[in-house]
Enzyme design. Structure first.
Site, PDB file in Angstrom:
ATOM      1  N   GLY A  18      57.847  73.422  70.545  1.00  0.00           N
ATOM      2  CA  GLY A  18      59.101  72.741  70.273  1.00  0.00           C
ATOM      3  C   GLY A  18      58.836  71.568  69.362  1.00  0.00           C
ATOM      4  NE  ARG A  19      58.612  73.199  65.391  1.00  0.00           N
ATOM      5  CZ  ARG A  19      58.938  74.363  65.943  1.00  0.00           C
ATOM      6  NH1 ARG A  19      60.197  74.769  65.947  1.00  0.00           N
ATOM      7  NH2 ARG A  19      58.033  75.118  66.484  1.00  0.00           N
ATOM      8  CG  ASP A 237      65.278  80.359  66.909  1.00  0.00           C
ATOM      9  OD1 ASP A 237      65.867  81.464  66.918  1.00  0.00           O
ATOM     10  OD2 ASP A 237      64.160  80.196  67.430  1.00  0.00           O
ATOM     11  CB  THR A 259      57.235  84.127  67.867  1.00  0.00           C
ATOM     12  OG1 THR A 259      56.562  82.873  68.037  1.00  0.00           O
ATOM     13  CG2 THR A 259      56.852  85.049  69.004  1.00  0.00           C
TER      14      THR A 259
END
Length: 482
Positions: A18-19, A237, A259
């Site tokens: 995560g960011r 996303d 991914t």
């Protein structure tokens, strides 16, 4: 830099990390900096594979503190997974990971009530064993589900903890296999046939809608001065990443890489034909009511799992060695669900090559080249199939996301597709998140306006196709052979 620049916080959660990114937007300005990055490590419990949602929430709070003052906050994440809340609004256990095995055999039970063709015609969503619909059918006999009074998809769950307000953002809702892509509302008839209570879901929101204000406790924890609104962005996303494709015109395909590889087209209407269902294309909602007609491909997960087994070798050196391995020596089907579960990835790739009568890759360089060739081949098939199914020709392929940092994969994709590849931006989901917030704030106009700003400030790297396309056709025929 323009003097009038506004800052927005993008919480962007991927399947492995995560960011929190801070985007600065102004006239002719679009900058993105990383405030905080944190791991996303699923946990294998006796009852199954779970997300460590509390660790992710802590990472979000730490990131908002590190990011400093912002005009608003937006959250995007992977799709399909959710948390269940009880009557008091408390979380009932860690959310189940989509790679958990609980949905094995569930699709066939659903199809006994609603045949696969009818299900696709109603929702336009491809078959994947982890779709929210199948997760719900697997969960509904559990004690936890019996206590549930609310279901929140992952970005909406985190938003609820930040604000105390509940909603279901539309682009992510469209991945549940419970939404009608024509109306942008729930498929009530389908849910009734399957015994799913849609009142579990919070009211639908659209990208750009207000989603509450940071609670006083969150302001104190992050050091921010209120009021700080949370804005609903394209919270899947991939939807945010597609919004950040720096394309000119409409004749483009996109591949959102990370991914997963999500390869397809941006359309104005869903493609719900039987041919589209047979090709396993999905129709998910995007920004401004657009349709993301795409295919899920296993993506860099294949390489990530190998790197983990190889104890994280030097990646640039490994890619350089892979570039020297003969092209298309061995390929596997990068969309095969046989590669979905974690563990033993190098061995499973070798076994798939052996079973198909191809040379068996042995060294890390050979396996890596097999993976990248296979991904490029899967990209080729998806781009070609999307054009055929939608009758929508393209002139270029835009690659966005983490895979843009892999020059070998980008070049192989250009070679395989026989089309120019425009690679970048790498942080497309976070940029799309920021841009929707800025537009809701009145700084930007339509999607064309967003993409013009992206093209000026985040120019992509261009890869021209090279080599003989016949070699890719031959490799494709190998996978099609019995």
């Amino acid at each position: 830099m323009s003097a009038a620049v506004t800052s927005y916080a993008a919480v962007d959660l991927g399947a492995s990390s995560g960011r929190v990114m801070v985007g600065r937007v102004g006239r002719g300005t679009l900058e993105l900096t990383e405030a905080h990055r944190f791991p996303n490590r699923p946990v294998a419990l006796p009852e199954g594979l779970r997300w460590d949602i509390l660790s992710l929430y802590t990472g979000v709070l730490d990131g908002l503190r590190a990011g400093g003052p912002v005009r608003s906050v937006g959250i995007d994440s992977w799709a399909v997974d959710y948390g269940l809340l009880d009557a008091d609004g408390a979380l009932l256990g860690n959310p189940v990971h989509y790679r958990d095995t609980r949905t094995e055999g569930i699709a066939e039970k659903v199809w006994a009530t609603v045949p696969a063709q009818e299900l696709y015609a109603a929702t336009g969503v491809q078959y994947a064993p982890f779709n929210t619909l199948y997760q719900l059918m697997a969960a509904r006999s559990s004690a936890e589900f019996a206590r549930a009074r609310r279901l929140l998809l992952i970005p909406d769950l985190l938003g609820y903890w930040l604000t105390g307000e509940q909603g279901t953002e539309l682009t992510n809702a469209s991945t549940t296999q419970l939404l009608d892509p024509h109306t942008g509302d729930w498929s009530y008839g389908l849910a009734q046939r399957l015994g799913i209570d849609l009142s579990l879901f919070a009211p639908l929101r659209r990208p750009g809608d207000p989603a509450g204000l940071l609670r006083p406790g969150v302001l104190a924890r992050t050091g921010l001065t209120g009021p700080v609104p949370v804005t609903a962005v394209a919270s899947h996303d991939t939807a945010s990443a597609v919004a950040a494709v720096p394309a000119v015109g409409e004749r483009f395909a996109y591949i959102c890489t990370g991914t997963w590889s999500l390869a397809g087209l941006e359309l104005q209407a869903p493609v719900l034909t039987e041919a589209s269902r047979a090709a396993n294309f999905t129709n998910e909602l995007g920004l401004d009511g657009t349709i993301r007609c795409l295919r899920n491909i296993m993506g860099l997960w294949l390489l990530q799992e190998c790197l983990r087994e190889w104890h994280d070798p030097d990646l640039p050196a490994l890619l350089a060695a892979a570039a020297d391995v003969p092209a298309l020596r061995s390929v596997v089907d990068a969309g095969d669900t046989a590669f979905l579960a974690p563990g033993r990835m190098p061995g499973r790739i070798a076994e798939a090559c052996r079973a198909s009568g191809q040379p068996v890759p042995d060294s890390p360089a050979e396996i890596t080249r097999c993976i990248l060739d296979s991904l490029a081949l899967a990209h080729r098939r998806a781009v070609a199939d999307a054009q055929r199914l939608a009758d929508h020709p393209v002139d270029a392929v835009h690659i966005v996301g983490g895979g843009t940092r892999n020059a070998l994969l980008c070049q192989l994709t250009a070679d395989a597709c026989g089309l120019p590849v425009l690679a970048g931006p790498a942080e497309a989901a976070a940029l799309g998140n920021v841009l929707v917030q800025a537009r809701a704030d009145g700084l930007l106009g339509d999607r064309t306006d967003l993409r013009r700003l992206l093209a000026r400030t985040q120019p992509p790297t261009r890869y021209e196709p090279r080599g003989d396309p016949a070699s890719w056709r031959a490799a494709e025929s190998r996978l099609a052979a019995p």
